[in-house]
Structures are given as structure tokens and as C-alpha cells.
Scaffold this active site. Structure first.
Site, PDB file in Angstrom:
ATOM      1  N   TYR A 129     -43.769  60.015 -80.402  1.00 25.43           N
ATOM      2  CA  TYR A 129     -44.657  61.153 -80.140  1.00 25.43           C
ATOM      3  C   TYR A 129     -44.134  61.887 -78.911  1.00 25.43           C
ATOM      4  CZ  TYR A 129     -47.920  59.556 -83.590  1.00 25.43           C
ATOM      5  OH  TYR A 129     -48.484  59.213 -84.795  1.00 25.43           O
TER       6      TYR A 129
ATOM      7  N   GLN B   5     -39.613  59.277 -98.106  1.00 27.59           N
ATOM      8  CA  GLN B   5     -40.081  59.605 -99.455  1.00 27.59           C
ATOM      9  C   GLN B   5     -38.915  60.006-100.382  1.00 27.59           C
ATOM     10  OE1 GLN B   5     -43.734  61.768 -98.900  1.00 27.59           O
ATOM     11  NE2 GLN B   5     -43.767  62.435-101.019  1.00 27.59           N
TER      12      GLN B   5
ATOM     13  N   ASP C  14     -53.091  63.206-102.098  1.00 30.43           N
ATOM     14  CA  ASP C  14     -53.465  64.334-101.231  1.00 30.43           C
ATOM     15  C   ASP C  14     -54.418  65.309-101.911  1.00 30.43           C
ATOM     16  OD1 ASP C  14     -51.898  63.242 -99.261  1.00 30.43           O
ATOM     17  OD2 ASP C  14     -50.744  65.071 -98.866  1.00 30.43           O
TER      18      ASP C  14
ATOM     19  N   LEU D 111     -44.938  61.251-104.791  1.00 28.40           N
ATOM     20  CA  LEU D 111     -45.228  59.856-104.443  1.00 28.40           C
ATOM     21  C   LEU D 111     -46.385  59.259-105.244  1.00 28.40           C
ATOM     22  CD1 LEU D 111     -44.665  57.455-102.589  1.00 28.40           C
ATOM     23  CD2 LEU D 111     -46.086  58.524-100.848  1.00 28.40           C
TER      24      LEU D 111
ATOM     25  N   GLU E  69     -44.043  67.487-113.260  1.00 28.10           N
ATOM     26  CA  GLU E  69     -43.750  67.863-111.881  1.00 28.10           C
ATOM     27  C   GLU E  69     -43.096  69.248-111.817  1.00 28.10           C
ATOM     28  OE1 GLU E  69     -44.272  66.903-108.681  1.00 28.10           O
ATOM     29  OE2 GLU E  69     -43.014  68.628-108.179  1.00 28.10           O
TER      30      GLU E  69
HETATM   31  C1  FAD Z   1     -44.308  65.019 -91.532  1.00 27.85           C
HETATM   32  C2  FAD Z   1     -45.103  64.091 -92.411  1.00 27.85           C
HETATM   33  C3  FAD Z   1     -44.947  62.725 -92.271  1.00 27.85           C
HETATM   34  C4  FAD Z   1     -45.704  61.863 -93.049  1.00 27.85           C
HETATM   35  N1  FAD Z   1     -45.536  60.526 -92.896  1.00 27.85           N
HETATM   36  C5  FAD Z   1     -46.243  59.669 -93.659  1.00 27.85           C
HETATM   37  C6  FAD Z   1     -46.023  58.272 -93.559  1.00 27.85           C
HETATM   38  O1  FAD Z   1     -45.193  57.811 -92.773  1.00 27.85           O
HETATM   39  N2  FAD Z   1     -46.753  57.453 -94.372  1.00 27.85           N
HETATM   40  C7  FAD Z   1     -47.659  57.944 -95.270  1.00 27.85           C
HETATM   41  O2  FAD Z   1     -48.292  57.150 -95.995  1.00 27.85           O
HETATM   42  N3  FAD Z   1     -47.873  59.267 -95.393  1.00 27.85           N
HETATM   43  C8  FAD Z   1     -47.189  60.140 -94.621  1.00 27.85           C
HETATM   44  N4  FAD Z   1     -47.356  61.482 -94.785  1.00 27.85           N
HETATM   45  C9  FAD Z   1     -48.283  61.974 -95.826  1.00 27.85           C
HETATM   46  C10 FAD Z   1     -47.609  61.941 -97.198  1.00 27.85           C
HETATM   47  O3  FAD Z   1     -46.431  62.696 -97.178  1.00 27.85           O
HETATM   48  C11 FAD Z   1     -48.544  62.485 -98.255  1.00 27.85           C
HETATM   49  O4  FAD Z   1     -49.796  61.856 -98.142  1.00 27.85           O
HETATM   50  C12 FAD Z   1     -47.972  62.221 -99.655  1.00 27.85           C
HETATM   51  O5  FAD Z   1     -46.759  62.878 -99.820  1.00 27.85           O
HETATM   52  C13 FAD Z   1     -48.948  62.684-100.708  1.00 27.85           C
HETATM   53  O6  FAD Z   1     -48.385  62.472-101.963  1.00 27.85           O
HETATM   54  P1  FAD Z   1     -48.985  63.190-103.247  1.00 27.85           P
HETATM   55  O7  FAD Z   1     -48.107  62.755-104.385  1.00 27.85           O
HETATM   56  O8  FAD Z   1     -50.446  62.966-103.313  1.00 27.85           O
HETATM   57  O9  FAD Z   1     -48.834  64.737-102.959  1.00 27.85           O
HETATM   58  P2  FAD Z   1     -47.508  65.600-102.808  1.00 27.85           P
HETATM   59  O10 FAD Z   1     -46.441  64.793-102.176  1.00 27.85           O
HETATM   60  O11 FAD Z   1     -47.909  66.861-102.162  1.00 27.85           O
HETATM   61  O12 FAD Z   1     -47.067  65.856-104.296  1.00 27.85           O
HETATM   62  C14 FAD Z   1     -47.764  66.685-105.154  1.00 27.85           C
HETATM   63  C15 FAD Z   1     -46.785  67.115-106.231  1.00 27.85           C
HETATM   64  O13 FAD Z   1     -47.472  67.845-107.226  1.00 27.85           O
HETATM   65  C16 FAD Z   1     -46.631  68.896-107.659  1.00 27.85           C
HETATM   66  N5  FAD Z   1     -47.493  69.943-108.224  1.00 27.85           N
HETATM   67  C17 FAD Z   1     -48.476  70.641-107.595  1.00 27.85           C
HETATM   68  N6  FAD Z   1     -49.063  71.492-108.451  1.00 27.85           N
HETATM   69  C18 FAD Z   1     -48.440  71.323-109.647  1.00 27.85           C
HETATM   70  C19 FAD Z   1     -48.587  71.921-110.927  1.00 27.85           C
HETATM   71  N7  FAD Z   1     -49.531  72.848-111.157  1.00 27.85           N
HETATM   72  N8  FAD Z   1     -47.760  71.523-111.924  1.00 27.85           N
HETATM   73  C20 FAD Z   1     -46.833  70.562-111.717  1.00 27.85           C
HETATM   74  N9  FAD Z   1     -46.637  69.968-110.512  1.00 27.85           N
HETATM   75  C21 FAD Z   1     -47.440  70.334-109.503  1.00 27.85           C
HETATM   76  C22 FAD Z   1     -45.912  69.361-106.405  1.00 27.85           C
HETATM   77  O14 FAD Z   1     -44.706  70.011-106.746  1.00 27.85           O
HETATM   78  C23 FAD Z   1     -45.698  68.051-105.669  1.00 27.85           C
HETATM   79  O15 FAD Z   1     -44.438  67.482-105.917  1.00 27.85           O
HETATM   80  C24 FAD Z   1     -46.624  62.378 -93.998  1.00 27.85           C
HETATM   81  C25 FAD Z   1     -46.766  63.755 -94.148  1.00 27.85           C
HETATM   82  C26 FAD Z   1     -46.017  64.597 -93.369  1.00 27.85           C
HETATM   83  C27 FAD Z   1     -46.206  66.077 -93.536  1.00 27.85           C
END
Ligand code: FAD
Length: 535
Positions: free
Chosen positions: A218, A115, A306, A15, A35
Site C-alpha cells: 500500500y 487472473q 461482481d 473468473l 464471453e
Molecule cells: C486492481 C484489482 C485487484 C484485485 N485483486 C483481487 C484479489 O487479489 N483477489 C480477489 O479475490 N479479487 C480481487 N479483485 C476483484 C476481482 O478482480 C473481481 O472480483 C473478479 O474479477 C470478478 O469476477 P467476475 O467474473 O464476477 O467479473 P468480471 O471479471 O468483471 O467478468 C465479467 C465478464 O463478463 C463479461 N461480460 C459482461 N457483459 C457481457 C455480455 N453482455 N455478454 C458476454 N459477456 C459479458 C465481461 O467481458 C467479463 O469478462 C481485484 C480487482 C481489482 C480491480
């Protein structure tokens, strides 16, 4: 070994990594997002996109498509409620209608789109704008020196390694960020308070849901605490389980050793019936935490999403905060990379985003305690702040705001009135018979928003921008065929001859609220300060 050169390397292509690639491409910066997974997300995870996030996606032309997909996938404007069991009905209502009472503050509405449905749209738009992606590829290491970043990548299928040279890197590699760890940045906060699971399942839930308009439910049951989310046509969904057993002394590790049978039992318990056949499709294990990185920048590497902040999903803030990090960083990188702003502008990323992250993480934690974890001590949580302050009302205090505000760190968007450091307010305007928002005037450039007698400021702004080589579009209501029906000056806290300068991220960087005379010199100084340069 193959060597690649790009201006910006993004580690992670989910994301936040995708959003970063898309926003950089919007500014004409070619970014490469790498990715580990073979494609876009396969699990729904985040779904609630708040108004600010949709406003940002609107700037790249994605809003309509997102809303269309959302209508296919979710009950629109669904509520957020609590139950003891789904069959038993509501015990509390947190939000009755997702968009009730918020429609006047934005041209956009809150939208549910999971997502795995959103990411393909982001990816396509990012590619259309010029971004590049490499899937099934792992970033093995990142090193840096004064001239740039060097990363080693490994293709997961062939094992082939390649080297990327970039000017800057964004670590959008998630909660377990390897890059954050390699750079020695630490997470601080409440740490892990539950080893949670998300159980994806199939079941015919129409008998329980056909007449409901619920988006998130919830579950506060004597045997488990968590939440359901359902998609149309109510034949599948997921149940998050945070804790099990007695609510006052709960088991906080529901993840270790979880069997399919136990997962099935959780679902039947939360449904309140064994009469509906359920198939468990997948179980995701994750830690509920509320932590923020002690630094968002190490040299040429920036944390976003994150990797910079982890929060429980209560409130739906995690992904939104990450998308907004990416948007804040993109215009700054673009100006620095094109030589129109000094490196110091990049320092304002952490100065602006870290307080927002800390505030949002604490509010997610507060919602976790209030909605689902009565065992956690309320003494350790911050007072509840309403959603709109979190979503649209955070205030940036940095050298890129003139002058840096010294008031509250958040406010209601109806009360910010164009205060420098706040998101520029939405006002409906009319142009050629079409309704446009003030937000539609903003873009990858700076914007002067002026009252009906602010033409002098507009002329000065054009001259000042030309001097500083910054792109700036001036708009005064009553000219350019823009009719504000008399609403703009009050919304922006300016006189008819006053104006505001809006940054490329849609935040007010400066405003002339009094009747001071228009001056190119003043605006040159202001634009220099907003980009951390010298006039
Ligand atoms: C059940 C649940 C419900 C949620 N609902 C919501 C919601 O409704 N609204 C909201 O805003 N947030 C929600 N969230 C939170 C949201 O999912 C996360 O904040 C968001 O996905 C974070 O995105 P990101 O891209 O920072 O990290 P991630 O989605 O964790 O993506 C990180 C990416 O980096 C890749 N990666 C890691 N290390 C490496 C590497 N060394 N080389 C290459 N690739 C790598 C991984 O494969 C991964 O695809 C929810 C979370 C959960 C668990």
C-alpha cells in the site's frame, strides 16, 4: 437463426463464469459460458486466492498446478505492507507472511496467482470436465418464463445472432451487469467512493525489491493513495491509485482525463525515485465501490460474482467471494436439474450467499478506510474482523441447514467444531500411508463423516440416501483404513458414535453430536430437509 439448448447458460466467462462452468461440469451439468472478450483475461487484476478458494480448486485437481504457476510468478508467502514510497521502506505491516498462523486450518495455503494466469487453467479444466465456452460473443438479452430462459447472443466478428434455450442462467457478467439491470435488481451500499485507475507498467525494480518478500504494498503518500503489486522477476507491476492530493481532502476522481504523463508521475512518486526508467503499458479505469445487489435471484436467473457484489480490492476478497458463490450454486442447480431436489433448494442460494456478500463487502470497505482512505469517516464502517473469519468462517443459516443456526454469522474456523452451517473442518487423516484431509473425502456427493463407533449411522445413511436417490459416501474413522490419530471427534464436535452430514459444497448440514441411536428415518428426514424436499 441458430438455436442451442443447454441446461445452464452462464453470461460472462471470466473468473466467476469460468468457475461456475467448471463446478457445474464437476456435477455432470453441461453449461455454456458466453464471453464478450476474445479469450481469457489479459490483465492480472485478482491474484490473491484464499484458502477456501484453493480448497475448491483442489476438488477439481487444480491445486498443484496453481501453486506451481504461483511459484513462477510471485514471491511465495509474501507480506502485505504499507510505505510512503517504495524506496523509503515500510511504514506499516498488515500481514508479515501470507500463510503464517493459518496452515493448521486447511490443507491448502493462500496463493497469489494473477487472473490472467489462472483463467487459462480454469478454462482447460472446465472444458475437460465437459463445459463449453463461446468467446467473442455478446449476450444481448435474457428473457424467461415458467419453463426456462431464452437468451439472444451475437457473434462479435460475424454479427450472426443465435438463440440459447436454458433451464437456468447465471449472470456472471461483472460489476456493470447488464442482466442485473435488465431484471431491475438494484445495488445497495456505500456506492462509488473513488474513480480509480490501475496503471500497468514496466521498470527494473530489482534494486528496490530483490531483498524484500512483499506481495502487496500500500502506498500512503501525501500526493496519492493506492497500492503496488509486483511479479517476479520484478521487471513489471501495477500501481492502483485510488485518490490523489491532500489525504484529508483528496481528489477521488483520478481517472477522468488521466494522461500518460500524469500516470508516469504517479508511479515515480510512489516509487520515491525518478532514477528508474518506467514505461506505462496500460491503464484500466474502474470505480471503487462497496455494494451488494438487493436480490441474488430473479426467477430462473442467478447473480454471481461482481454482478452480485462489488468491493474494493483491499483484502483481496472480490474474486474469492464470486468463486464461492459459484460453488454454492452449482450443487443446488445440479440436484434440481436432475430432479433430486425441488426448486425451493435454489432459494437457499440467496439466503446463504447474500449475508456472506454483505459481510465481506463491509470488511473490504473497512480495510479500504483503514489502509488507504483516512478521509472517509470511520463512523460509517464496521469493526475490523480478522481475515480467517471472512475467508473460512462464514455461517450459512438457511432451510438447507438442519437446524438453521441462530448464533453468530461468522466465527473463527478453529472454533466452529462442525457446527451445522459452517465449513466442515479440516483434519489430517492417514490412509494407506498417505496423508489425506477430511476435505478430500467430500465431493459432488453428500458425505457422512463419523467417529470410530459410528458404523451404524453409516449403514443408515446409505439406506437413507438410496431412498432419496441422493449420492452419499459414508466414512468413519478407524474403518475404511482411515486413521485420524484421535483428532476427528473433537474437531467435529461429535461423540465417538456420532457423525456429521457434509453437503456437496463441504458445509456441515447436520450432525448428531450426542449419543442418540442411529436411525435411517432420522437421516431420511435430514437429507430431505437439506435438499428442501419432503421425506
Ligand atoms: C486492481 C484489482 C485487484 C484485485 N485483486 C483481487 C484479489 O487479489 N483477489 C480477489 O479475490 N479479487 C480481487 N479483485 C476483484 C476481482 O478482480 C473481481 O472480483 C473478479 O474479477 C470478478 O469476477 P467476475 O467474473 O464476477 O467479473 P468480471 O471479471 O468483471 O467478468 C465479467 C465478464 O463478463 C463479461 N461480460 C459482461 N457483459 C457481457 C455480455 N453482455 N455478454 C458476454 N459477456 C459479458 C465481461 O467481458 C467479463 O469478462 C481485484 C480487482 C481489482 C480491480
Amino acid at each position: 437463426m441458430r438455436e442451442i439448448e443447454v441446461p445452464v447458460l452462464i453470461c460472462g466467462g471470466s473468473l466467476v463464469g469460468m468457475s461456475a462452468a467448471m463446478f457445474l461440469a464437476q456435477h455432470g451439468i453441461r453449461a455454456l459460458s458466453v464471453e464478450y472478450h476474445r479469450g481469457t483475461a489479459i490483465h492480472p487484476r485478482a491474484a490473491l486466492a484464499n484458502q477456501r478458494t484453493i480448497e475448491l480448486f483442489r476438488t477439481v485437481g487444480l491445486e498443484d498446478l496453481i501453486c506451481q504457476r504461483s511459484a513462477e510468478q510471485f514471491v511465495q508467502n509474501g507480506g502485505i505492507v504499507a510505505v510512503e514510497t517504495l524506496r523509503g521502506g515500510t511504514t506499516a505491516e498488515f500481514i508479515a507472511d501470507l500463510n503464517e498462523g493459518v496452515r493448521d486450518v486447511s490443507p491448502c495455503e493462500r496463493v497469489f496467482l494473477s487472473q490472467n494466469a489462472l483463467e487459462p487453467l480454469l478454462k482447460q479444466r472446465a472444458v475437460d470436465l465437459g463445459a463449453e465456452f463461446r468467446f467473442a460473443t455478446e449476450v444481448i438479452s435474457v428473457t424467461q418464463d415458467s419453463s426456462g430462459v431464452t437468451a439472444c447472443l451475437r457473434d462479435r466478428d460475424t454479427g450472426e445472432e443465435s438463440i440459447v434455450h436454458a433451464k437456468y442462467a447465471i449472470a456472471a457478467d461483472g460489476a456493470h451487469s447488464r442482466i442485473r439491470q435488465q431484471l431491475g435488481m438494484k445495488m445497495q451500499g456505500h456506492q462509488t467512493f473513488s474513480h480509480s485507475v490501475t496503471i500497468y507498467f514496466r521498470a527494473d525494480l530489482k534494486p528496490l525489491l530483490w531483498d524484500k518478500t512483499w506481495a502487496v504494498v500500500y502506498v500512503n503518500h501525501p500526493q496519492l493513495r493506492g497500492f503496488f503489486r509486483f511479479e517476479k522477476p520484478f521487471e513489471s507491476g501495477f500501481l492502483v491509485v485510488n485518490t490523489a492530493g491532500d489525504a484529508t481532502h483528496p481528489v477521488t476522481d483520478v481517472s477522468t482525463g488521466l494522461t500518460n504523463e500524469r500516470a508516469l508521475q504517479f508511479i515515480h512518486t510512489a516509487l520515491g525515485t525518478y532514477a528508474i526508467p518506467v514505461t506505462v503499458e496500460n491503464i484500466m479505469h474502474w470505480n471503487a465501490r462497496a455494494d451488494v445487489a438487493d436480490k441474488f435471484r430473479s426467477g430462473r436467473v442467478f447473480l454471481a460474482g461482481d454482478s452480485a457484489h462489488v468491493m474494493p480490492p483491499t483484502g483481496g476478497f472480490g474474486g474469492n467471494t464470486g468463486v464461492q458463490d459459484a460453488h454454492n450454486l452449482a450443487w443446488k442447480l445440479a440436484l434440481v436439474l436432475s430432479g433430486r431436489a425441488p426448486e425451493q433448494l435454489l432459494d437457499t442460494y440467496e439466503v446463504e450467499r447474500a449475508p456472506v456478500a454483505t459481510f465481506t463487502v463491509e470488511q473490504a470497505y473497512t480495510r479500504y478506510v483503514v489502509r488507504t482512505a483516512p478521509d472517509l469517516k470511520p463512523a460509517g464502517m464496521q469493526p475490523y474482523v480478522q481475515d480467517l473469519n471472512i475467508e473460512l468462517g462464514y455461517v450459512y443459516r438457511s432451510p438447507a441447514i438442519v437446524p438453521p443456526p441462530d448464533g453468530p454469522s461468522h466465527m473463527h474456523p478453529r472454533e466452529s467444531h462442525g457446527l451445522p452451517g459452517t465449513r466442515a473442518p479440516h483434519v489430517w487423516l492417514e490412509r494407506g500411508g498417505q496423508r489425506v484431509s477430511t476435505l478430500d473425502l467430500f465431493g459432488p456427493h453428500f458425505t457422512l463423516v463419523g467417529g470410530p463407533a459410528a458404523q451404524e449411522w453409516a449403514h443408515c445413511a446409505a439406506a437413507a440416501a438410496a431412498q432419496s436417490k441422493l449420492a452419499l459416501n459414508p466414512f468413519c474413522v478407524g474403518t475404511n483404513g482411515l486413521d485420524d490419530h484421535g483428532n476427528l471427534t473433537a474437531a467435529y464436535g461429535i461423540e465417538p458414535a456420532g457423525c456429521a452430514i457434509v453437503r456437496p459444497d463441504g458445509f456441515v448440514g447436520w450432525r448428531s453430536s450426542s449419543n442418540e441411536p442411529a436411525s435411517t428415518r432420522t437421516l431420511s428426514t435430514v437429507l430431505a430437509q437439506m435438499t428442501c424436499g419432503s421425506a
